[in-house]
Design an enzyme around this catalytic site. Structure first.
Site, PDB file in Angstrom:
ATOM      1  N   TRP A 163       0.835  -1.208   0.000  1.00 47.38           N
ATOM      2  CA  TRP A 163       0.000   0.000   0.000  1.00 47.38           C
ATOM      3  C   TRP A 163       0.868   1.255   0.000  1.00 47.38           C
ATOM      4  O   TRP A 163       0.517   2.264  -0.620  1.00 47.38           O
ATOM      5  CB  TRP A 163      -0.956  -0.019   1.196  1.00 47.38           C
ATOM      6  CG  TRP A 163      -1.799  -1.254   1.200  1.00 47.38           C
ATOM      7  CD1 TRP A 163      -1.885  -2.199   2.191  1.00 47.38           C
ATOM      8  CD2 TRP A 163      -2.645  -1.728   0.142  1.00 47.38           C
ATOM      9  NE1 TRP A 163      -2.731  -3.201   1.825  1.00 47.38           N
ATOM     10  CE2 TRP A 163      -3.216  -2.951   0.568  1.00 47.38           C
ATOM     11  CE3 TRP A 163      -2.972  -1.247  -1.122  1.00 47.38           C
ATOM     12  CZ2 TRP A 163      -4.098  -3.676  -0.228  1.00 47.38           C
ATOM     13  CZ3 TRP A 163      -3.842  -1.974  -1.925  1.00 47.38           C
ATOM     14  CH2 TRP A 163      -4.393  -3.170  -1.472  1.00 47.38           C
ATOM     15  N   ASP A 164       2.005   1.208   0.676  1.00 47.86           N
ATOM     16  CA  ASP A 164       2.942   2.325   0.618  1.00 47.86           C
ATOM     17  C   ASP A 164       3.420   2.559  -0.813  1.00 47.86           C
ATOM     18  O   ASP A 164       3.469   3.694  -1.298  1.00 47.86           O
ATOM     19  CB  ASP A 164       4.161   2.034   1.499  1.00 47.86           C
ATOM     20  CG  ASP A 164       3.927   2.381   2.960  1.00 47.86           C
ATOM     21  OD1 ASP A 164       3.116   3.271   3.230  1.00 47.86           O
ATOM     22  OD2 ASP A 164       4.555   1.753   3.822  1.00 47.86           O
ATOM     23  N   LEU A 165       3.786   1.483  -1.482  1.00 45.43           N
ATOM     24  CA  LEU A 165       4.346   1.608  -2.829  1.00 45.43           C
ATOM     25  C   LEU A 165       3.296   2.075  -3.827  1.00 45.43           C
ATOM     26  O   LEU A 165       3.574   2.912  -4.696  1.00 45.43           O
ATOM     27  CB  LEU A 165       4.952   0.275  -3.266  1.00 45.43           C
ATOM     28  CG  LEU A 165       6.158  -0.177  -2.428  1.00 45.43           C
ATOM     29  CD1 LEU A 165       6.549  -1.613  -2.764  1.00 45.43           C
ATOM     30  CD2 LEU A 165       7.341   0.756  -2.643  1.00 45.43           C
TER      31      LEU A 165
END
Length: 404
Positions: A163-165
Site C-alpha cells: 500500500w505504501d508503494l
C-alpha cells in the site's frame, strides 16, 4: 535515470516509504527533488535493513538522486525555512510532497498564503487524519485473513509494503496531473492520498469487495492456489518447487503437452462434462481433480528436465529461489542494465537501480546515489531562497540548519 521531468523542482518533506517513493520516481525521471531532512536525520534515517557500519540501506535506496537540506524543524526559524522552500517561486516549482499532518505548520492553507498556485501531494494514513501505516491498513482490509495455509487461522502479514508503494506511485501520478492542470491555468491544489483509500479502492477495483458484498462472505484461504485460474506450486522429482500458471488457452495446452497428461485431463473433462481449454474458471473450480494429475507428472521429472521443456513450449512457469540466488539471475539482477554499481553515502559500493521503466529511444543517465544528510543545505538556501552567505552562516551558527 531519464530527463523527461528535467527542469521541475519538487520539495519533499516525508519519511518511511510512500512519500520518499513518490520523490524517488520523480527524481529518476529527471526532476530536481530536494528533501527537507531534520538535523540528525528523521524517524527513518536509521531504519533497517542496516549495513554493518550502521547506515540504513533502506534510506539509501529510497532517496537516490535527491538533494538534502538539514533543518531543525522543532524551531520556529526552521519551520519558516521549510515553508519557504515548499512554496519557493519558479514556473516549474511550487511542487511539494509530504506526509506531515494535514493540520500544522505544513498545512496546505498556510503554504498557499506564500504561493497561491502551490501543488501539494500529501500522504496520509487514514482519510480522517488518524494514524495508519501499511501493515495496519492491510490488516483492516482483510487480506492477512485471506493469505496463508488453508488449515491455519492465524493472520499472515505481507512482507512487501504494497500500500505504501502503490500510494507513492499514485502520488507521483497525481502531482504530474495537477501540474498539467496548473499549466492550463487552473491554479494549484492539494491532493490527499490516504493509504486507507488507496487500499480500499484497489480492493474494489480488483473485484474483492463486490465479491464479498454479493456472496456475504470473505474469500477463504487457498494457500498458494491462484484464485479463479489454474496456478500453484508443484514439486519435481528432485525436490524443487516450481510455480505453474495456466490462464490463457495456449498456456493450458502447452503445459499439458510438456507434462504428457492430455489424455488424463480429457478423462476428467468427460467425467465432469466440461471443457478446460477455454475457461480458466472451470480449471479453478475442478482443481482438486486436476492437481493429482499435475503432481504426479511433476514428480516424474527433475527441474532440469522440465525447465527447458517448459521454455521451449512457452509454458508460464517460475522457480522458487532465495534472494541470494535471484541476485545471480541475469534477467533480474546480474546482467540487468537497470542496475549500476554505485558508491553510496555509507561509503559502501553496491548495485542500485535507475528508473524502473526503460525508454528505448533515450539513453539511460547514470544512477545518482542518495545524498549525505544536509549535503545540499548551502546550495539550496542560496539558489532557491536567495539567502546570502552571511545569512546562511548565521543559521548554521544558531543550529537552525546543518550540512554534511
Amino acid at each position: 535515470m531519464y530527463d523527461l521531468l528535467k527542469g521541475l523542482r519538487v520539495v519533499e518533506a516525508s519519511a518511511f516509504v510512500a512519500g520518499p517513493t513518490c520523490g524517488l520516481y520523480l527524481a529518476q525521471m529527471g526532476a530536481e527533488v530536494i528533501r527537507i531532512d531534520t538535523v540528525g536525520g528523521g524517524p527513518d534515517f536509521r531504519r533497517w535493513p542496516l549495513a554493518e557500519n550502521g547506515a540504513s540501506l533502506y534510506w539509501e535506496g529510497l532517496n537516490k538522486a535527491k538533494k538534502s537540506v538539514a533543518i531543525d524543524l522543532a524551531r520556529p526559524e526552521g519551520r519558516e525555512l521549510a515553508q519557504r522552500l515548499a512554496a519557493a517561486p519558479g514556473e516549474n516549482a511550487g511542487l511539494f510532497v509530504t506526509n506531515f499532518p494535514a493540520q500544522g505548520f505544513l498545512a496546505y492553507e498556510m503554504l498557499r498564503k506564500l504561493r497561491h498556485d502551490l501543488i501539494c501531494v500529501r500522504v496520509m494514513g487514514w482519510a480522517d487524519g488518524s494514524q495508519g501505516m501499511d501493515y495496519t491498513i492491510n490488516s483492516a482490509l482483510g487480506l492477512p485473513l485471506m493469505t496463508g495455509p488453508q488449515d491455519d487461522p492465524r493472520p499472515v502479514n505481507h512482507v512487501l509494503a504494497a500500500w505504501d508503494l502503490l500510494t507513492g506511485a499514485y502520488c507521483a501520478f497525481g502531482l504530474v496531473s495537477a501540474l498539467l492542470a496548473r499549466m492550463r491555468g487552473e491554479g494549484g491544489r492539494e491532493i490527499r492520498a490516504p493509504l486507507s483509500d488507496i487500499g480500499a479502492a484497489t480492493m474494489a477495483n480488483l473485484g474483492f469487495t463486490a465479491e464479498t458484498m454479493l456472496t456475504g462472505r470473505q474469500r477463504p484461504r487457498m494457500g498458494n492456489d491462484v484464485f479463479g485460474a489454474f496456478g500453484r506450486d508443484f514439486t519435481t522429482k528432485d525436490g524443487e518447487k516450481l510455480m505453474l500458471l495456466c490462464i490463457t488457452p495456449k498456456q493450458w495446452e502447452k503445459a499439458l503437452d510438456v507434462l504428457g497428461i492430455k489424455d488424463q485431463v480429457a478423462a476428467v473433462e468427460a467425467q465432469t462434462s466440461v471443457s478446460f481449454a477455454r475457461d480458466e474458471g472451470l480449471r479453478f473450480t475442478h482443481r482438486e481433480k486436476l492437481y493429482p494429475l499435475f503432481e504426479a507428472a511433476f514428480a516424474r521429472k527433475t527441474a532440469a528436465e522440465l525447465a527447458p521443456a517448459f521454455d521451449a513450449g512457452s509454458v508460464t512457469w517460475g522457480s522458487y529461489q532465495t534472494l541470494d540466488a535471484a541476485l545471480e539471475d541475469p534477467r533480474l539482477y546480474k546482467d540487468n542494465p537497470l542496475f549500476e554499481q554505485v558508491t553510496h553515502p555509507s561509503g559502501l559500493a553496491y548495485p542500485a537501480p535507475g528508473a524502473m521503466g526503460t525508454i528505448p529511444q533515450d539513453a539511460r543517465r547514470p544512477v545518482i546515489p542518495a545524498p549525505k544528510l544536509g549535503q545540499h543545505t548551502e546550495e539550496v538556501l542560496s539558489e532557491v531562497l536567495g539567502l546570502s552567505g552571511a545569512e546562511i552562516a548565521k543559521l548554521h551558527d544558531t543550529g537552525v540548519v546543518a550540512s554534511a
